[in-house]
Design an enzyme around this catalytic site. Structure first.
Site, PDB file in Angstrom:
ATOM      1  N   ASN A 237      63.652  72.277  71.010  1.00 22.73           N
ATOM      2  CA  ASN A 237      64.722  72.596  69.538  1.00 22.73           C
ATOM      3  C   ASN A 237      65.836  73.169  70.111  1.00 22.73           C
ATOM      4  O   ASN A 237      65.263  74.251  69.731  1.00 22.73           O
ATOM      5  CB  ASN A 237      63.603  73.254  68.334  1.00 22.73           C
ATOM      6  CG  ASN A 237      64.657  73.816  67.207  1.00 22.73           C
ATOM      7  OD1 ASN A 237      65.039  73.101  67.212  1.00 22.73           O
ATOM      8  ND2 ASN A 237      63.338  74.162  66.811  1.00 22.73           N
ATOM      9  N   TRP A 238      66.604  72.780  69.935  1.00 26.50           N
ATOM     10  CA  TRP A 238      67.855  73.403  70.256  1.00 26.50           C
ATOM     11  C   TRP A 238      68.364  74.000  69.598  1.00 26.50           C
ATOM     12  O   TRP A 238      69.611  75.387  69.825  1.00 26.50           O
ATOM     13  CB  TRP A 238      68.986  72.339  71.264  1.00 26.50           C
ATOM     14  CG  TRP A 238      68.741  72.163  71.993  1.00 26.50           C
ATOM     15  CD1 TRP A 238      67.295  72.109  73.132  1.00 26.50           C
ATOM     16  CD2 TRP A 238      69.586  71.102  72.511  1.00 26.50           C
ATOM     17  NE1 TRP A 238      67.821  71.273  74.054  1.00 26.50           N
ATOM     18  CE2 TRP A 238      69.257  70.452  74.030  1.00 26.50           C
ATOM     19  CE3 TRP A 238      70.744  69.878  72.372  1.00 26.50           C
ATOM     20  CZ2 TRP A 238      69.882  70.155  74.808  1.00 26.50           C
ATOM     21  CZ3 TRP A 238      71.621  69.594  73.150  1.00 26.50           C
ATOM     22  CH2 TRP A 238      70.440  69.422  74.776  1.00 26.50           C
ATOM     23  N   LYS A 239      67.573  74.015  67.710  1.00 25.57           N
ATOM     24  CA  LYS A 239      68.344  75.164  66.836  1.00 25.57           C
ATOM     25  C   LYS A 239      70.092  75.290  66.784  1.00 25.57           C
ATOM     26  O   LYS A 239      70.675  74.061  67.386  1.00 25.57           O
ATOM     27  CB  LYS A 239      67.897  76.538  66.913  1.00 25.57           C
ATOM     28  CG  LYS A 239      66.523  76.831  67.504  1.00 25.57           C
ATOM     29  CD  LYS A 239      65.742  77.866  67.455  1.00 25.57           C
ATOM     30  CE  LYS A 239      64.107  77.525  67.458  1.00 25.57           C
ATOM     31  NZ  LYS A 239      63.508  79.092  67.457  1.00 25.57           N
TER      32      LYS A 239
ATOM     33  N   HIS B 186      60.536  74.073  59.630  1.00 25.23           N
ATOM     34  CA  HIS B 186      61.295  74.826  60.563  1.00 25.23           C
ATOM     35  C   HIS B 186      60.402  76.626  60.229  1.00 25.23           C
ATOM     36  O   HIS B 186      61.203  76.795  59.038  1.00 25.23           O
ATOM     37  CB  HIS B 186      61.823  74.685  61.605  1.00 25.23           C
ATOM     38  CG  HIS B 186      61.773  75.768  63.030  1.00 25.23           C
ATOM     39  ND1 HIS B 186      62.296  77.077  62.814  1.00 25.23           N
ATOM     40  CD2 HIS B 186      61.771  75.865  64.055  1.00 25.23           C
ATOM     41  CE1 HIS B 186      62.101  77.607  63.828  1.00 25.23           C
ATOM     42  NE2 HIS B 186      61.667  76.405  64.753  1.00 25.23           N
TER      43      HIS B 186
ATOM     44  N   GLU C  98      62.427  78.941  60.753  1.00 30.57           N
ATOM     45  CA  GLU C  98      63.631  79.025  60.765  1.00 30.57           C
ATOM     46  C   GLU C  98      64.348  78.932  59.240  1.00 30.57           C
ATOM     47  O   GLU C  98      65.134  79.333  57.911  1.00 30.57           O
ATOM     48  CB  GLU C  98      64.121  79.057  61.779  1.00 30.57           C
ATOM     49  CG  GLU C  98      64.087  80.251  62.555  1.00 30.57           C
ATOM     50  CD  GLU C  98      64.317  80.017  64.033  1.00 30.57           C
ATOM     51  OE1 GLU C  98      65.018  78.855  64.016  1.00 30.57           O
ATOM     52  OE2 GLU C  98      64.093  79.976  65.046  1.00 30.57           O
TER      53      GLU C  98
ATOM     54  N   GLU D 223      53.533  77.004  64.835  1.00 29.98           N
ATOM     55  CA  GLU D 223      53.851  77.913  65.252  1.00 29.98           C
ATOM     56  C   GLU D 223      54.181  79.411  64.882  1.00 29.98           C
ATOM     57  O   GLU D 223      54.808  79.197  63.310  1.00 29.98           O
ATOM     58  CB  GLU D 223      55.895  77.648  65.509  1.00 29.98           C
ATOM     59  CG  GLU D 223      56.069  76.344  66.058  1.00 29.98           C
ATOM     60  CD  GLU D 223      58.267  76.360  66.579  1.00 29.98           C
ATOM     61  OE1 GLU D 223      57.692  76.095  67.739  1.00 29.98           O
ATOM     62  OE2 GLU D 223      58.455  76.455  65.787  1.00 29.98           O
TER      63      GLU D 223
ATOM     64  N   GLY E  60      61.480  82.841  69.475  1.00 31.40           N
ATOM     65  CA  GLY E  60      61.724  84.213  69.865  1.00 31.40           C
ATOM     66  C   GLY E  60      61.897  85.256  69.961  1.00 31.40           C
ATOM     67  O   GLY E  60      62.526  86.031  70.400  1.00 31.40           O
TER      68      GLY E  60
ATOM     69  N   SER F 191      57.787  80.803  71.840  1.00 35.65           N
ATOM     70  CA  SER F 191      57.678  81.195  73.681  1.00 35.65           C
ATOM     71  C   SER F 191      57.017  80.873  74.121  1.00 35.65           C
ATOM     72  O   SER F 191      56.892  81.018  75.292  1.00 35.65           O
ATOM     73  CB  SER F 191      57.921  83.316  73.437  1.00 35.65           C
ATOM     74  OG  SER F 191      58.642  83.954  72.478  1.00 35.65           O
TER      75      SER F 191
ATOM     76  N   GLY G 161      62.436  76.365  71.962  1.00 35.87           N
ATOM     77  CA  GLY G 161      63.429  76.417  71.629  1.00 35.87           C
ATOM     78  C   GLY G 161      64.307  77.122  72.575  1.00 35.87           C
ATOM     79  O   GLY G 161      63.895  76.515  73.287  1.00 35.87           O
TER      80      GLY G 161
END
Ligand code: 13P
Length: 255
Positions: free
Chosen positions: A13-15, A98, A100, A170, A176, A216, A237
């Site tokens: 997941n490149w965000k 997600h 975020e 997650e 992160g 992570s 990530g």
């Protein structure tokens, strides 16, 4: 219990990272490193990177996904992207719910469910994210919350559609932060997710659903996490932005 019933899936997941040119370069670097992997390899990238990513991944074992999808088919929804727009490009996967998006963009369990239904109807594979905050964990709500989020996300999803569902556990506190869940915590969270699926669809069906861990996960800790009974893959990530690290994780999942 039979882990072999489930497909191992490693998804990046490149965000909000990488321009189209950078995306193509990173995929070209990754391709030889993950070729021949004995697991599914997916990269979920920003919308604008999708054409370049698809082009770069052509002929390889890397599948491309998006990071979100709107729940309506079309209409006056400025700034949004429909499932059909994604499938028209050749996108196969999409990340939904997600943390975020839940934290910064008003995502709720209801909208996660609506997005999932829209994605599945269009034939996309949905990677649906669930996970507790540190506060929720400390209050002892992890199991209740994971089961609730899982069941809410899957409301009205048929048994047939469930074949295209991956759930990613997650824990918010591990995303992160460099603080990874222990192998046991990851396995336990994934088991709560599987138990929730079993409560709705039956144990036999639940045994076939891929449940990833994310938070992570990196080249060093992937093997221990992926060895666990209920950890069928990873949603990665930071480490998915580095070809060498990502390929080590892919190798750890190849079995
Ligand atoms: P990190 O691997 O950077 O912790 O991110 C995990 C994640 O949010 C994947 O969706």
């Amino acid at each position: 219990m039979n882990k072999a019933l489930r497909k191992a899936v490693i998804a990046g997941n490149w965000k909000m990272n990488k321009t189209p040119a950078e995306a193509a370069a990173l995929i070209n670097e990754m391709k030889p490193l993950v070729a021949g992997a004995d697991c599914d390899v997916v990269l979920c990238v920003p919308y604008v990177d999708i054409p370049a990513a698809l082009e770069a991944a052509k002929g390889s074992n890397i599948k491309i996904g998006a990071e979100n999808v709107h729940f309506k088919a079309s209409g006056a929804y400025t700034g949004e992207i429909s499932a059909e727009m994604l499938t028209a490009l050749g996108v196969e996967y999409v990340v939904i719910g997600h943390s975020e998006r839940r934290q910064y963009f008003g995502e709720t369990d209801q909208t996660v469910n609506l997005r999932s239904l829209a994605a599945l109807k269009a034939g996309l594979k949905a990677i649906i994210c669930v996970g507790e905050t540190l506060e929720q964990r400390e209050l002892g709500y992890t199991e209740t919350l994971l089961k609730y989020q899982t069941k809410m996300a899957l409301t009205n999803v048929t048994k047939e559609q469930l074949k295209n569902v991956i759930i990613a556990y997650e824990p918010v506190w591990a995303i992160g932060t460099g603080v990874t869940a222990t192998d046991e915590q990851a396995n336990e969270g994934n088991k709560y997710v599987r138990d929730a699926i079993a409560e709705v669809y039956g144990a036999d069906v639940a045994e076939t659903v891929t449940v990833q861990y994310g938070g992570s996960m990196n080249a060093k800790n992937a093997e221990g996490l992926l060895d666990k009974e209920h950890v069928d893959g990873g949603l990665i990530g930071g480490a998915s932005l580095k070809a060498a690290d990502f390929s080590v994780i892919v190798k750890a999942a190849s079995r």
